[in-house]
Design an enzyme around this catalytic site. Sequence first.
Site, mmCIF file in Angstrom:
data_model
loop_
_atom_site.group_PDB
_atom_site.id
_atom_site.type_symbol
_atom_site.label_atom_id
_atom_site.label_comp_id
_atom_site.label_asym_id
_atom_site.label_seq_id
_atom_site.Cartn_x
_atom_site.Cartn_y
_atom_site.Cartn_z
ATOM 1 N N HIS A 126 0.840 -1.212 0.000
ATOM 2 C CA HIS A 126 0.000 0.000 0.000
ATOM 3 C C HIS A 126 0.871 1.257 0.000
ATOM 4 O O HIS A 126 0.548 2.252 -0.648
ATOM 5 C CB HIS A 126 -0.875 0.050 1.261
ATOM 6 C CG HIS A 126 -1.901 -1.036 1.345
ATOM 7 N ND1 HIS A 126 -1.814 -2.063 2.249
ATOM 8 C CD2 HIS A 126 -3.048 -1.238 0.656
ATOM 9 C CE1 HIS A 126 -2.863 -2.857 2.122
ATOM 10 N NE2 HIS A 126 -3.626 -2.387 1.159
ATOM 11 N N LYS A 143 -1.448 -6.408 -7.984
ATOM 12 C CA LYS A 143 -1.708 -7.741 -7.424
ATOM 13 C C LYS A 143 -3.171 -8.125 -7.654
ATOM 14 O O LYS A 143 -3.470 -9.259 -7.972
ATOM 15 C CB LYS A 143 -1.395 -7.785 -5.921
ATOM 16 C CG LYS A 143 -1.580 -9.206 -5.382
ATOM 17 C CD LYS A 143 -1.189 -9.333 -3.944
ATOM 18 C CE LYS A 143 -2.296 -8.927 -3.017
ATOM 19 N NZ LYS A 143 -3.430 -9.875 -2.990
ATOM 20 N N GLN A 171 -9.197 -6.796 -10.665
ATOM 21 C CA GLN A 171 -9.812 -5.579 -10.117
ATOM 22 C C GLN A 171 -9.322 -4.343 -10.877
ATOM 23 O O GLN A 171 -10.103 -3.442 -11.206
ATOM 24 C CB GLN A 171 -9.469 -5.452 -8.634
ATOM 25 C CG GLN A 171 -9.850 -4.099 -8.037
ATOM 26 C CD GLN A 171 -9.622 -4.013 -6.543
ATOM 27 O OE1 GLN A 171 -10.422 -4.537 -5.777
ATOM 28 N NE2 GLN A 171 -8.562 -3.361 -6.111
HETATM 29 O O1 PAF Z 1 -8.256 -3.296 -3.286
HETATM 30 C C1 PAF Z 1 -8.902 -2.939 -2.278
HETATM 31 O O2 PAF Z 1 -8.364 -2.786 -1.193
HETATM 32 C C2 PAF Z 1 -10.395 -2.700 -2.399
HETATM 33 O O3 PAF Z 1 -10.988 -3.589 -3.282
HETATM 34 C C3 PAF Z 1 -10.742 -1.238 -2.801
HETATM 35 C C4 PAF Z 1 -10.217 -0.903 -4.184
HETATM 36 C C5 PAF Z 1 -10.155 -0.285 -1.769
HETATM 37 C C6 PAF Z 1 -12.258 -1.040 -2.816
HETATM 38 O O4 PAF Z 1 -12.821 -1.302 -1.576
#
Ligand code: PAF
Length: 276
Positions: free
Chosen positions: A33, A145, A149
């Site tokens: 992150h 990763k 998404q």
């Molecule tokens: O990848 C994540 O942590 C979640 O799917 C996100 C993009 C913050 C949406 O809740």
Amino acid sequence: MDLIHTVAELRARLKGEQSVVLVPTMGNLHAGHLALVTEAGKHGRCVVASIFVNRLQFEPGGDFDRYPRTLADDCAKLERAGCHVVFAPDEGELYPEPQEIFVTPPKLAGQLCGDFRPGHFQGVVTVVAKLFNIVAPHTAVFGRKDYQQLAVIRALARQLNYPVSIVGVDTVREPDGLAMSSRNGYLSSEERTEAVRLGQNLRRIKALAEGGSRDFDALCAFAIKDLTDAGWRVDYVAVRNQSGLAVPGPGDRDLVVLGAAWLGRTRLIDNVEFRA
Ligand code: PAF
């Protein structure tokens, strides 16, 4: 760094900011992150990290309740990483009434993780659309990763005309190759040792494909057997093209192998890109 819990306060804080970059997270932050935050700092002057565990994207019986909430620790890490604003709403703030309007994810969401986590991508695109509307960033940063998404969110921004550039950041790995994930904390010490096997299998498929094998089904079947024999429950191991996550045709060269599998009660995902 400002810690803000309400939409109204956030909008007031961001009024007049010319270049806002958003890093959406669910908290319990790790070095992966923080790499997103560092990247965000290259794209604008005001980096906003959101922290919100989004119930909508967890399937019934999933880990919503046990998902770690570590706000104070997360804020300390974000401040050190150069974040300017943390937006950490509670559920009542982001969903003040039952959410009845949802964003329908694109077709590419209806496979891979979408086959195993019904409703997951609808929950993701709905909350990300809300965050785009609240924060109005010109750039948003996501990890590679969560490869599927990222592809789904790129489609969201394109198809709903959000004026947002989507930036993908490479997966950060532990020294033994395990992709960093908030869910790694669920692993017992034996599982943690075993967890590298998923990535090892994906890298073996990449190496064999780069060496000339195009029988992707056989390569994936071998990986699934290796994982299953070692006690994993495999959701999928699959090769797709990078452009739209379609099953590769003969002309597709830019590919990605993706895998998702359970080790005990923990679902791990990983992927490796390659050209073959
Ligand atoms: O990848 C994540 O942590 C979640 O799917 C996100 C993009 C913050 C949406 O809740």
